[in-house]
Structures are given as C-alpha cells and as structure tokens.
Scaffold this motif. Structure first.
Motif, short mmCIF file in Angstrom:
data_model
loop_
_atom_site.label_atom_id
_atom_site.label_comp_id
_atom_site.label_asym_id
_atom_site.label_seq_id
_atom_site.Cartn_x
_atom_site.Cartn_y
_atom_site.Cartn_z
N TRP A 48 -100.33 103.44 52.78
CA TRP A 48 -100.35 104.31 53.97
C TRP A 48 -101.57 105.23 53.91
CZ3 TRP A 48 -100.50 109.50 54.88
CH2 TRP A 48 -100.24 109.90 56.19
N TYR A 49 -101.85 105.79 52.73
CA TYR A 49 -102.97 106.72 52.59
C TYR A 49 -104.30 106.00 52.78
CZ TYR A 49 -105.97 110.35 50.60
OH TYR A 49 -106.95 111.29 50.41
N ARG A 54 -109.06 104.75 56.13
CA ARG A 54 -109.87 103.77 56.87
C ARG A 54 -109.98 104.15 58.33
NH1 ARG A 54 -108.63 97.65 55.30
NH2 ARG A 54 -110.69 97.42 56.18
N LYS A 55 -108.87 104.63 58.89
CA LYS A 55 -108.90 105.05 60.31
C LYS A 55 -109.80 106.28 60.47
CE LYS A 55 -104.35 103.50 61.75
NZ LYS A 55 -102.97 104.00 61.71
N ALA A 56 -109.70 107.22 59.52
CA ALA A 56 -110.54 108.43 59.59
C ALA A 56 -112.01 108.03 59.52
CB ALA A 56 -110.18 109.38 58.45
N ALA A 57 -112.33 107.10 58.61
CA ALA A 57 -113.72 106.65 58.46
C ALA A 57 -114.20 106.02 59.76
CB ALA A 57 -113.82 105.66 57.29
N ALA A 63 -118.46 103.07 57.62
CA ALA A 63 -117.89 101.75 57.29
C ALA A 63 -117.04 101.90 56.03
CB ALA A 63 -119.01 100.75 57.06
N CYS A 64 -115.91 101.22 56.00
CA CYS A 64 -115.00 101.38 54.86
C CYS A 64 -114.45 100.02 54.44
CB CYS A 64 -113.88 102.33 55.29
SG CYS A 64 -112.71 102.69 53.99
N THR A 267 -109.13 115.13 53.53
CA THR A 267 -109.68 113.89 54.11
C THR A 267 -111.04 114.15 54.74
OG1 THR A 267 -107.44 113.12 54.54
CG2 THR A 267 -109.20 112.01 55.74
N ALA A 268 -111.15 115.28 55.45
CA ALA A 268 -112.43 115.60 56.12
C ALA A 268 -113.54 115.81 55.08
CB ALA A 268 -112.26 116.85 56.98
#
Ligand code: NAP
Length: 283
Positions: A48-49, A54-57, A63-64, A267-268
C-alpha cells in the motif's frame, strides 16, 4: 486549553508545488528524475505504501520503478540490486522498502546504497554525515518532524525535546537534527525506567516508538507540544499513532494528527530528495 492541530497537509502541498516545478525543469532538458524503489517482501501494508509513493511520484513528474525481488530474497541479492542501481546513470535515487525478508536486517544491506542516491538517508555513510553535521540526505521522517514544527512556528532553540524511540531510521537521526536546531535533546527508549518523568520535563515530546497509545496525558506537561510519528494498524484496520489523543488534547498546546501530520510531509520530503539528487547528478 485549546490544542492546536499540527497538520502536515499545507506544508506538504507547498513542498510538492516546488518539487513539481523542479522536476519539470529537469525534464525540459533531459529525462524525468527517476526513483528506484527496491521491494523484498509480500507485506500488504508495504505494498500500500509503495503504491502511494508511486502515485505521489507520478503526480509530481517523477519516474518511479518498482523492483520486486520477492520475499525470499537473500541479503546478497538485495545488495547486488542496490549496487547495480547505484551504478546505473538512468537512476537518480534509490529507496529500499521495509520490511526485509526474514533473517535480513537493514544493517546487512544498507551500505550497498550509494550515498548520493540514498534519498531516505538510511546508509551508514548518510547517517555518519548527519551525525558529523555534514551535507547528505537525512531520513525523511525525521526531517518531516523538524519541518512540521518550523512550519507551525514552534521554536526549537534552547527548548527541551524528548524523543521517544532510538531507531536508526527515526529516533537517532531526529535527535541529531534537533541538536542542529540548538534544542536540548533527551532520547527515551524501551529501557527508560520512568518515561512519564522524562517526557513531562520536556517542552516538546516526539513519540516514535510504534506503540499504540504509549504517550498519554500523564506523559506531557500542560502547554507542551506533542508530535506523533507513530503509524500503527489498530484492531479495526485503521491507522493510529503512538499518542492517546483524547487525554493529551486539552492539556498540550499542540498535537500532530495521525493520519495527516508527519506522514504527508515525509512523502513530500522524500520526493524533494529525489529531485535534489537528480539536480546534483546533472550539475
Ligand atoms: P522501531 O525500529 O521499532 O523502533 C521503536 C523504538 O521505540 C525503539 O527505539 C524502542 O526502544 C522504542 N520503544 C518501543 N517500546 C517502547 C516503550 N514502551 N517505551 C519507550 N520506548 C519504546 O520503529 P521505527 O521504525 O523507529 O518507527 C517508529 C514508529 O514510527 C512506528 O510506528 C512507525 O510505523 C512510524 N513511522 C512513521 C513514519 C511516517 O512517515 N509517519 C515513517 C517511519 C516510521 P528499544 O530501542 O529499546 O527497542
């Protein structure tokens, strides 16, 4: 006493806006900044994390790549992968997701992460640079605590901060960052004999133990500032912190929520580190 909520969403949004601009500038003259996320587990919380990273990137133009080594991977295989990504010019940043396979510790593998790509500051070299007060990547969660306090205008110089937890990923690096802010720091851990006495003496209490409800109203003095780093899964599946919010609220001057406090800032900052690594690599 009204307890202010130390939310992290506004700070995370401001950091993300800057990161997105810097990622776009890099992409205008070359490939998008690239993060390699190395995973060696089949843990649902980790999946989940990783997905949320990946979505945040993606939202920020980074690119992730998820590199899945499987939950049975050996320490040698993980080190080999980390070393290969360290030497790969297409990869700007490396992050090793935990948990690791049974029998493999972070200490077994973290030294294989190249320091200039170590965006979560877990390699021994990164931790040593931090301890020496030299430039390097610092663990994003620890940095998030300091940045969250600064964002909310909470002074640290000369203040007594009690950090509950002494892990290499949160407690110890946080203590170093707080020292650099001229705070007086006490580190508590599972062998601390009188935790309430230690934390009640502090102006700021940071709970980073991974124990639901460890820090209660009895652990904090009237008017203290409390930061909750804990992200624990409760019996009902919800994510809860280390602080018993009901008894701390009304006594503390400020308390960070879980979720929505340290988490989004962490995350940021991780994403900002990816862009910083790419900027440095490309001169
Ligand atoms: P960890 O490696 O398990 O370390 C926990 C620390 O807490 C240890 O130093 C331990 O002491 C101490 N501790 C445990 N029980 C205690 C007690 N009863 N009294 C006092 N100290 C106690 O955990 P971690 O990786 O540092 O993570 C800590 C928490 O932060 C977890 O909930 C984790 O999920 C969360 N976290 C959040 C973020 C975020 O972005 N929000 C990121 C990373 C981690 P000993 O050293 O004596 O064992």
């Amino acid at each position: 006493m009204d307890t202010v909520s130390l939310t992290g969403k506004e700070l995370a949004a401001a950091l993300n806006a800057d990161t997105k601009e810097r990622a776009a500038a890099l992409t205008a003259s070359g490939p998008a900044p690239r993060l390699a996320l190395v995973v060696a587990n089949d843990d649902p919380a980790s999946a989940w994390y990783v997905n949320s990273l990946r979505k945040a990137a993606e939202r920020l133009g980074i690119a992730c790549d998820r590199i899945d080594l499987g939950a049975e991977a050996s320490a040698a295989a993980i080190r080999e992968e980390l070393t290969a990504r360290g030497g790969d010019d297409a990869v700007d940043a490396i992050m090793l997701q935990t948990p690791l396979p049974a029998g493999v510790t972070l200490d077994d593998v973290s030294s294989a992460i190249a320091a200039h790509k170590d965006v979560d500051g877990v390699a021994p070299l990164s931790l040593g640079l931090l301890a020496a007060g030299l430039d390097g990547f610092v663990p994003a969660t620890s940095e998030a605590v300091v940045e969250l306090l600064k964002h909310h205008g909470i002074p640290l110089a000369g203040k007594h901060v009690a950090v509950v937890g002494r892990s290499n990923v949160v407690g110890k690096p946080l203590a170093q960052l707080l020292l650099a802010e001229n705070a007086t720091v006490t580190i508590a851990h599972s062998r601390t004999t009188d935790l309430p006495a230690v934390t009640s003496a502090a102006d700021v209490v940071v709970a980073a133990a991974g124990r639901i409800g460890l820090v209660t109203g009895a652990h904090v003095r009237e008017g203290a500032v409390v930061v909750d780093v804990g992200t624990n899964e409760a019996a009902d599946g919800s994510i809860v912190g280390d602080v018993e919010a009901e008894s701390v609220r009304g006594k503390a001057a400020a308390l960070s929520p879980v979720p929505g406090g340290v988490g989004p800032v962490t995350t940021a900052l991780l994403m900002r580190h990816v862009v910083v690594a790419a900027e440095k690599a490309r001169g």
